[in-house]
Design an enzyme around this catalytic site. Structure first.
Site, PDB file in Angstrom:
ATOM      1  NE  ARG A 406      -3.396  -0.308   2.740  1.00  0.00           N
ATOM      2  CZ  ARG A 406      -4.461  -1.036   2.378  1.00  0.00           C
ATOM      3  NH1 ARG A 406      -5.230  -0.617   1.396  1.00  0.00           N
ATOM      4  NH2 ARG A 406      -4.726  -2.164   2.987  1.00  0.00           N
ATOM      5  CG  HIS A 436       4.185  -8.617   4.793  1.00  0.00           C
ATOM      6  ND1 HIS A 436       4.488  -8.827   6.123  1.00  0.00           N
ATOM      7  CD2 HIS A 436       4.303  -7.277   4.589  1.00  0.00           C
ATOM      8  CE1 HIS A 436       4.783  -7.674   6.700  1.00  0.00           C
ATOM      9  NE2 HIS A 436       4.676  -6.719   5.798  1.00  0.00           N
ATOM     10  NE  ARG A 565       5.007   0.309  15.404  1.00  0.00           N
ATOM     11  CZ  ARG A 565       5.084  -0.206  14.183  1.00  0.00           C
ATOM     12  NH1 ARG A 565       6.186  -0.809  13.789  1.00  0.00           N
ATOM     13  NH2 ARG A 565       4.059  -0.154  13.350  1.00  0.00           N
TER      14      ARG A 565
END
Length: 713
Positions: A406, A436, A565
Site C-alpha cells: 500500500r 509479505h 508496538r
C-alpha cells in the site's frame, strides 16, 4: 442470530491504535527529546492519523455499506458503532496535538525558527510575500465559484484547498482555490534564521484578490481525506491482462474513492461547513477542526535549512549504522557466512553487509541463482542494481515483487519493469494473498556440491527505512534452512501455498498452527508444574485465535511477556483471565519493527524471527515466513536485545487492563535505561573494539600457516 462476543479481555482495534498514536504524540511533549525532534513527532502523529482515516476508517466505512451483518470479534461492535466510537475519540487528540504544536512553535521562535502569518510581517517581508504570490503562486492557481454553471470539483485526498463563503448582489455562494501540489510548502523569508510562511496561509491571505467582485464572508483551509482501502482482488480485470497494468488502473481509481473525513483550519462558518458536508456527503461527526497546519510534511524540509550549530542543539546526535564485529570488513562475505551465521540489527548495524553479499553473489562464478521476495523498496535501491547485474552476468535471478504494498504500488511497478529489462524473472504473487515475507536465497555450486546462503528478515529491503526502523537480518548457510527456502521459491513459482517445510513456518497454512502448537507445549509444561515462558515481539495483535490461546496460557500459569508496538486487542492483567500477561510498548527514536517469537527459557528455548504480526491478515491472508534461530550464539544475541527492551524504563510504557498506557515504575536510585540508546552505544563500542583489534582474516591466517610450515621444514 449473532453469536455473543466475549470481550472480557479484549478491546476494539481502532481505539487501541488511537491509544498508540497518542503515545507517539507523548514524544512531542517529552523534555528529554530534542526540540526539533519533538516537532517531527507531532508531524508523525499527524501523518499516522491521515493513514488511519484512509485505511482503517475507510475499511470500516466500506463495511457500513455492506448488506452482510458484521460484528467485530474483539469488541462486539457493528461497523457503524465502530465509526461512532472513532469519531468520539479523535477530537480530543486534535486538541492535544494543536496545544502541543503551538507550544513547540513558541519554543522554536526563541531559536529563530519561525512560522509567520502574513499579517505578522514587516514592510520588507510583506513585499517579498506579495511578489512571490503575484509572480509565482497566482499564475498557477485555479480559483472557482461553485454554482449551477461551475460544478463542485474533485478534491484529491489530503490536497489543501482554500474554501470561501462569498456574497454578491445579495446572493450567497461559495468559492474554492485548490493549492497545486507542485507549489513548495512554504516560502523562506529573506532574513536571518529560518523564518517562513506556509503557502496555504499566503493563498488564504490573498484569497480576496482572486474574488475581487465578491464580498468574502468567511474563509479557511480545508483538506479532504478519502478512503484508500481499495483491494485489487475486488476489481475485475481482463483475462490475460498483465497484473502490473491492472494495478496501474487500480491506483487511478483509488484517487476518486469516497471522502471519510474533512479537516478545517480557520473560521469556516456554519454555512460554509454545511455546504462542504453536503457536497462531500459527510456528516458533522466526520468534520474535524484544527489550529495546526493540516499538512505537516514540510517539517522535514525545514530540517535541511537548519545551520549545523542549530542541528547540534535541537536534533538527535547523528548516528551512523555500524559494521558488525562478527564480520571482517575487508574480507569477502560469502566465505565468512559459509563459516558461521551472522545477525544484523538495523539501524544499529548497517544494511551494507547484506547488500555487499548480494553484490558478491552477482559476480561469483560459483553462484547459480539468486531468489528474493520484495515488498517495499526505497526510491533509489542498490539492491535492484545488484540483482540486475547478476542477471546480466548470466545468473538465474527470480524476484517475487508484491505490487500491492500500500502506497508503494507505483514505486514497485517501476522497479519490476527495471528488473524485467535486466533479464530477471519477475513474479507477482497470488490472487487474494499479499506476499509479505522477507527472504533471499543464494544458491552456489562448489565442487559439484550445492550450497545455500539464506537471508531472512523482519523488515523490508528498503535502504532508507533500514536507518529508521529496528529490524533483524539473519544470514545463514545452514543447509536445512536453505533447503526449505528452495522449496518455498519453487512453491511460489508454481502457485502452491500449501507446501511442506521442515523448519520454516510459512503463512497462510503452517505459521499459525505451529505457533499455536508451541503455545500449547508451554501450557502443558505449566500444568505439570514446570516453568513455562512465552515472549512475543510484534507490531500489532488482533488475531482472535492467537489472543484466546495466549489468555489460555496465562490461565494455565505460563508467564507471557509481549512487546507490542501498536495495536493490541488483548488486555493484560485482567484478574483470572490474563493476569500472567505483561504487555509493553516502546516508542523512541527508531520505529520498533522486528517480529520475534520465543517459547521456553534458557538454552532449550525455541526462537523464531519473521515478517508476520499477530493479525488475521498476516496469519491467514498473506504469505509470511518465520525462521527458527538455530545458532546458539545468534539466539544469545537476540535474547540480549530482548533483555534490554524488557528493562527499558525511559521509552517503554505498560499496557493496563483498561487499554491505557502508563510509564514503567522506576525507583529513585535506578538508572534511566533507554534500550535504543543503549543498543546504539553498544554497536559503536563493538565496532571500535573490532577496529582496534581486527580479527585475523583468512588471507592473513593462510600466510601465517605457510610461514609456520616453512620454519618447520
Amino acid at each position: 442470530m449473532t453469536k455473543a462476543v466475549d470481550t472480557r479481555y479484549t478491546q476494539e482495534r481502532e481505539l487501541s491504535w488511537l491509544k498508540f498514536n497518542e503515545r507517539v504524540l507523548e514524544e512531542a511533549t517529552d523534555e528529554s527529546v530534542p526540540l526539533f525532534e519533538r516537532l517531527k513527532f507531532a508531524a508523525i502523529f499527524t501523518s499516522n492519523l491521515d493513514e488511519f482515516f484512509m485505511i482503517r476508517v475507510g475499511s470500516i466505512y466500506d463495511m457500513t455499506l455492506s448488506r452482510q451483518a458484521h460484528v467485530d470479534s474483539k469488541s462486539g461492535l457493528t461497523p457503524t458503532e465502530q465509526l461512532q466510537a472513532v469519531c468520539r475519540a479523535v477530537p480530543p487528540l486534535y486538541k492535544r496535538r494543536d496545544k502541543t504544536f503551538a507550544q513547540l512553535e513558541t519554543r522554536l521562535r526563541s531559536c529563530n525558527i519561525c512560522s509567520l502569518g502574513v499579517e505578522e510581517l514587516d514592510v520588507k517581508g510583506r513585499k517579498q510575500v506579495e511578489r512571490w504570490f503575484r509572480d509565482y503562486v497566482a499564475p498557477v492557481l485555479s480559483p472557482m465559484v461553485v454554482d449551477a454553471h461551475h460544478p463542485f470539483p474533485h478534491l484529491p485526498s489530503k490536497a489543501l484547498t482554500v474554501a470561501l463563503s462569498l456574497r454578491r448582489e445579495g446572493q450567497s455562494c461559495f468559492g474554492l482555490v485548490p493549492i497545486p501540489r507542485a507549489l513548495p510548502p512554504f516560502l523562506r523569508l529573506e532574513e536571518r534564521g529560518v523564518r517562513y510562511v506556509l503557502t496555504e496561509q499566503v493563498v488564504l491571505f490573498y484569497a480576496e484578490t482572486l474574488f475581487d467582485t465578491y464580498e468574502v464572508e468567511s474563509k479557511c483551509v480545508v483538506a479532504v481525506t478519502r478512503n484508500a482501502d481499495i483491494s485489487p482482488e475486488d476489481e475485475d480485470y481482463d483475462v490475460g491482462e498483465d497484473f502490473r497494468v491492472h494495478m496501474q488502473k487500480v491506483l487511478k481509481k483509488r484517487a476518486r474513492l469516497s471522502p471519510v473525513r474533512l479537516e478545517i483550519q480557520g473560521e469556516a462558518g456554519q454555512a460554509l461547513t454545511g455546504f462542504l458536508c453536503r457536497r462531500l456527503e459527510l456528516s458533522p461527526a466526520q468534520v474535524f477542526s484544527s489550529r495546526a497546519p493540516l499538512a505537516l510534511g514540510y517539517v522535514y524540509a525545514l530540517e535541511t535549512l537548519l545551520p549545523p550549530e542549530t542541528v547540534a542543539a535541537l536534533c538527535y546526535p547523528k548516528y551512523t549504522p555500524q559494521w558488525p564485529r562478527e564480520l571482517v570488513k575487508g574480507e569477502p562475505l560469502i566465505p565468512q557466512i559459509l563459516r558461521r551465521d551472522v545477525l544484523l540489527y538495523y539501524p544499529f548495524h548497517a544494511m551494507e553487509p547484506f547488500l555487499k553479499l548480494v553484490r558478491e553473489a552477482a559476480a561469483d562464478p560459483a553462484v547459480l541463482s539468486i531468489k528474493i521476495t520484495i515488498y517495499r523498496l526505497s526510491s533509489t535501491a542498490k539492491l535492484v542494481e545488484y540483482l540486475a547485474a547478476a542477471a546480466e552476468n548470466g545468473k538465474d535471478v527470480t524476484v517475487l515483487m508484491e505490487l500491492r504494498a500500500r502506497f508503494d504500488e507505483q514505486n514497485n511497478i517501476a522497479w519490476a519493469e527495471r528488473l524485467e529489462e535486466a533479464g530477471c524473472t519477475v513474479l507477482y504473487g497470488f490472487e487474494g494473498y499479499k506476499v509479505h515475507s522477507k527472504i533471499c536465497l543464494i544458491t552456489r555450486r562448489e565442487r559439484s556440491h550445492i550450497q545455500y546462503i539464506t537471508q531472512i528478515g523482519t523488515g523490508n529491503y528498503n535502504e532508507k527505512t533500514a536507518k529508521l526502523y529496528t529490524d533483524f537480518c539473519l544470514m545463514t548457510a545452514q543447509s536445512a534452512v536453505g533447503a526449505d527456502a528452495a522449496s518455498f521459491f519453487q512453491n511460489m513459482a508454481t502457485s502452491n501455498l500449501e507446501g511442506t517445510y521442515h523448519h520454516l513456518l510459512v503463512a497462510p497454512y503452517s505459521l499459525k498452527p505451529r505457533l499455536l502448537e508451541k503455545m500449547e507445549e508451554e501450557i502443558a509444561k505449566a500444568r505439570q508444574g514446570i516453568p513455562a515462558h512465552i515472549f512475543i515481539k510484534v507490531n500489532s495483535v488482533t488475531d482472535r485465535q492467537l489472543i484466546d490461546k495466549l489468555a489460555e496460557a496465562s490461565q494455565a500459569g505460563v508467564e507471557v511477556v509481549m512487546n507490542v508496538r501498536g495495536i493490541c486487542c488483548l488486555r493484560p492483567g485482567v484478574s483470572g483471565l490474563t493476569d500472567h500477561i505483561r504487555i509493553f510498548s516502546v516508542v523512541g527514536r527508531f520505529l520498533e519493527h522486528p517480529r520475534v517469537f520465543a517459547f521456553g527459557a534458557g538454552e532449550d528455548a525455541s526462537m523464531y524471527i519473521g515478517s508476520a504480526d499477530f493479525m488475521t491478515r498476516n496469519t491467514e491472508r498473506r504469505v509470511e515466513i518465520a525462521c527458527p534461530v538455530l545458532d546458539p550464539a545468534i539466539r544469545r544475541q537476540i535474547a540480549h536485545y530482548i533483555t534490554l527492551l524488557c528493562t527499558d524504563n525511559a521509552k517503554a510504557r505498560l499496557l493496563g487492563p483498561d487499554g491505557s498506557y502508563s510509564p514503567i515504575p522506576r525507583p529513585e536510585a535506578a538508572p534511566v535505561l533507554d534500550a535504543q540508546a543503549a543498543m546504539m552505544a553498544e554497536a559503536v563500542t563493538q565496532a571500535q573494539e573490532a577496529a582496534a583489534h581486527p580479527p585475523v582474516s583468512q588471507e592473513r591466517r593462510r600466510g601465517l600457516l605457510e610461514r609456520l610450515l616453512a620454519r618447520l621444514k
